[in-house]
Scaffold this motif. Structure first.
Motif, mmCIF file in Angstrom:
data_model
loop_
_atom_site.group_PDB
_atom_site.id
_atom_site.type_symbol
_atom_site.label_atom_id
_atom_site.label_comp_id
_atom_site.label_asym_id
_atom_site.label_seq_id
_atom_site.Cartn_x
_atom_site.Cartn_y
_atom_site.Cartn_z
ATOM 1 N N ARG A 1 0.803 -1.198 -0.096
ATOM 2 C CA ARG A 1 0.032 -0.024 0.014
ATOM 3 C C ARG A 1 0.965 1.217 -0.226
ATOM 4 N NH1 ARG A 1 -5.259 -1.284 0.561
ATOM 5 N NH2 ARG A 1 -5.886 -3.194 1.496
ATOM 6 N N ALA A 2 1.846 1.365 0.968
ATOM 7 C CA ALA A 2 2.660 2.581 0.972
ATOM 8 C C ALA A 2 3.139 3.086 -0.315
ATOM 9 C CB ALA A 2 3.727 2.427 2.114
ATOM 10 N N LEU A 3 3.988 2.037 -0.932
ATOM 11 C CA LEU A 3 4.822 2.374 -2.148
ATOM 12 C C LEU A 3 4.380 2.029 -3.465
ATOM 13 C CD1 LEU A 3 8.366 2.167 -0.963
ATOM 14 C CD2 LEU A 3 7.262 4.219 -1.551
ATOM 15 N N THR A 4 3.489 0.903 -3.501
ATOM 16 C CA THR A 4 2.789 0.537 -4.755
ATOM 17 C C THR A 4 2.154 1.493 -5.468
ATOM 18 O OG1 THR A 4 0.919 -0.522 -3.172
ATOM 19 C CG2 THR A 4 2.715 -1.933 -4.119
ATOM 20 N N PRO A 5 1.373 2.406 -5.192
ATOM 21 C CA PRO A 5 0.750 3.433 -6.019
ATOM 22 C C PRO A 5 2.007 4.231 -6.618
ATOM 23 C CG PRO A 5 -0.541 3.557 -3.884
ATOM 24 C CD PRO A 5 0.881 2.567 -3.576
ATOM 25 N N ALA B 1 17.371 0.417 -2.570
ATOM 26 C CA ALA B 1 16.792 -0.456 -1.535
ATOM 27 C C ALA B 1 16.513 0.534 -0.380
ATOM 28 C CB ALA B 1 18.138 -1.326 -1.092
ATOM 29 N N LEU B 2 15.475 0.240 0.118
ATOM 30 C CA LEU B 2 14.754 0.858 1.210
ATOM 31 C C LEU B 2 14.660 -0.182 2.370
ATOM 32 C CD1 LEU B 2 13.366 3.518 2.025
ATOM 33 C CD2 LEU B 2 11.219 2.332 1.860
ATOM 34 N N GLU C 1 16.116 3.015 11.999
ATOM 35 C CA GLU C 1 15.878 4.147 10.919
ATOM 36 C C GLU C 1 15.483 3.351 9.768
ATOM 37 O OE1 GLU C 1 19.402 6.575 10.663
ATOM 38 O OE2 GLU C 1 20.485 5.045 9.566
ATOM 39 N N VAL C 2 14.857 4.118 8.842
ATOM 40 C CA VAL C 2 14.625 3.591 7.517
ATOM 41 C C VAL C 2 15.372 4.403 6.688
ATOM 42 C CG1 VAL C 2 12.675 3.438 5.671
ATOM 43 C CG2 VAL C 2 12.025 3.172 7.909
ATOM 44 N N MET D 1 10.043 8.029 -4.135
ATOM 45 C CA MET D 1 10.125 6.984 -3.096
ATOM 46 C C MET D 1 10.474 7.872 -1.683
ATOM 47 S SD MET D 1 12.158 3.759 -4.419
ATOM 48 C CE MET D 1 12.070 2.908 -2.776
ATOM 49 N N ARG D 2 11.264 8.987 -1.959
ATOM 50 C CA ARG D 2 12.041 9.778 -0.700
ATOM 51 C C ARG D 2 10.768 10.670 -0.317
ATOM 52 N NH1 ARG D 2 17.655 13.156 -0.354
ATOM 53 N NH2 ARG D 2 17.048 14.232 1.352
ATOM 54 N N ALA D 3 9.669 11.142 -1.339
ATOM 55 C CA ALA D 3 8.730 12.120 -0.868
ATOM 56 C C ALA D 3 7.972 10.978 -0.106
ATOM 57 C CB ALA D 3 8.183 12.540 -1.983
ATOM 58 N N VAL D 4 7.592 10.045 -0.646
ATOM 59 C CA VAL D 4 6.386 9.166 0.203
ATOM 60 C C VAL D 4 7.153 8.762 1.569
ATOM 61 C CG1 VAL D 4 5.268 6.549 0.251
ATOM 62 C CG2 VAL D 4 5.336 8.156 -1.865
ATOM 63 N N CYS D 5 8.292 8.434 1.785
ATOM 64 C CA CYS D 5 8.873 8.250 3.046
ATOM 65 C C CYS D 5 8.783 9.352 4.080
ATOM 66 C CB CYS D 5 10.429 7.690 2.979
ATOM 67 S SG CYS D 5 10.577 6.165 2.173
ATOM 68 N N GLU D 6 8.976 10.659 3.424
ATOM 69 C CA GLU D 6 8.908 11.799 4.381
ATOM 70 C C GLU D 6 7.624 11.948 4.830
ATOM 71 O OE1 GLU D 6 10.591 15.160 2.375
ATOM 72 O OE2 GLU D 6 12.436 14.144 1.911
ATOM 73 N N ALA D 7 6.422 11.542 4.072
ATOM 74 C CA ALA D 7 5.174 11.885 4.384
ATOM 75 C C ALA D 7 4.683 10.797 5.232
ATOM 76 C CB ALA D 7 4.164 12.121 3.136
#
Length: 305
Positions: free
Chosen positions: A115-119, A155-156, A266-267, A286-292
């Motif tokens: 769900r988090a990154l698949t979109p 890699a996250l 940490e991620v 990906m970075r923007a999604v992680c920040e949000a």
């Protein structure tokens, strides 16, 4: 019996340039228009057709009328020639596209893959159909090893704070989590809900309990974060999981329950130093999604990992 000429040897090594010029003449009915379409002079196209006819040992085009038309032999060749030329064009396009854009290989933890990154991945695939996206979801340690081995471009991963510098990193506070309806905290030995042996949270959990002198046992093990969360909620045991993933069916525990706080993880987002442009664009998304998702800005960027 009359002497007969031996049959002409079958042509070998057909030149696709000659076949392309033949198709152009057969399609346009004119050496002049064919020369324009293949960007050659008319005399060059004529020479190419003669070479092709010499290879087959027969006349392929009727040149006497107003239009140049294929002979019966030329008509039979025409279908094959069109297919050969089309395949050549397709091969060139596919190889050139692959060399230019290639694949982007990504590894992400389950809680980000679901769900988090698949979109984000889907939007990238729609916007860059020429790029082959390959996403792997799994535990952080195997993903990190694959990244180190050059098998992943991005890699996250979850890691101990500052252990491996990357593009960016975000704090991941951990919490002891028990069932709200069927608590397990008072049981002895303490039942634990854990990842497999190479799971990072499992190491943090068992080390903390050993340091506190608490007896424990493995009650439930799974590589699926959703499965672990459900197992805790249903009362199979305690677990140590990211605080942000606690549900309404979970109870957060701490020092009053005899469970010492565990240092945050940490991620971290890691990337190859020579990322192509499409992969750099995806890394930024990906970075923007992680920040949000993690509710705060990343630590200072620390290089390429």
């Amino acid at each position: 019996m009359e002497n007969q000429l031996p049959p002409a040897p079958l042509p070998r090594g057909l030149d696709p340039v000659l076949l392309r010029s033949f198709c152009a003449v057969a399609d346009t009915g004119s050496f002049t228009r064919a020369a324009e379409s293949v960007h050659l002079t008319q005399s060059t196209v004529s020479q190419q057709i003669r070479r092709l006819e010499d290879q087959f040992g027969c006349q392929l085009l009727e040149r006497g009328g107003r239009l140049v038309v294929p002979t019966p032999e030329g008509e039979r060749l025409r279908g094959y020639a069109q297919r050969i030329v089309a395949l050549m064009d397709e091969a060139v396009e596919q190889v050139a596209t692959g060399a230019l854009h290639g694949a982007v290989r990504i590894g992400v933890p389950e809680d980000f893959a679901a769900r988090a990154l698949t979109p984000t991945f889907a939007a990238f695939a729609d916007a860059s159909p020429q790029v082959r996206l390959e996403v792997t979801s799994g535990l952080s340690r195997p993903l990190w090893q694959r990244f180190q081995d050059g098998e992943l471009d991005l890699a996250l991963i979850k890691q101990r704070v500052g252990s491996a510098p990357g593009l960016a990193a975000w704090p991941e506070p951990l919490a002891w989590i028990d069932s709200r309806a069927r608590p397990a905290r008072a049981r002895d030995p303490l039942p634990l809900v854990v990842f497999p042996q190479d799971g990072l949270y499992r190491s943090e959990m068992t080390h903390a309990l050993d340091a506190a002198g608490r007896r424990w046992r493995i009650a439930y093990m799974s590589a699926s974060l959703a499965s672990l969360s459900a197992a805790v909620e249903d009362g199979l045991g305690l677990s140590l999981l990211p605080r942000r993933l606690a549900t309404a069916g979970h109870a957060l525990l701490g020092a009053p329950d005899g469970l010492a706080a565990v240092p945050d993880l940490e991620v971290a987002l890691h990337a190859r130093a020579d990322l192509p442009a499409p992969a750099r664009a995806l890394a930024a998304r990906m970075r923007a999604v992680c920040e949000a998702m993690l509710g705060r800005g990343p630590h200072a960027s620390m290089g390429h990992g």
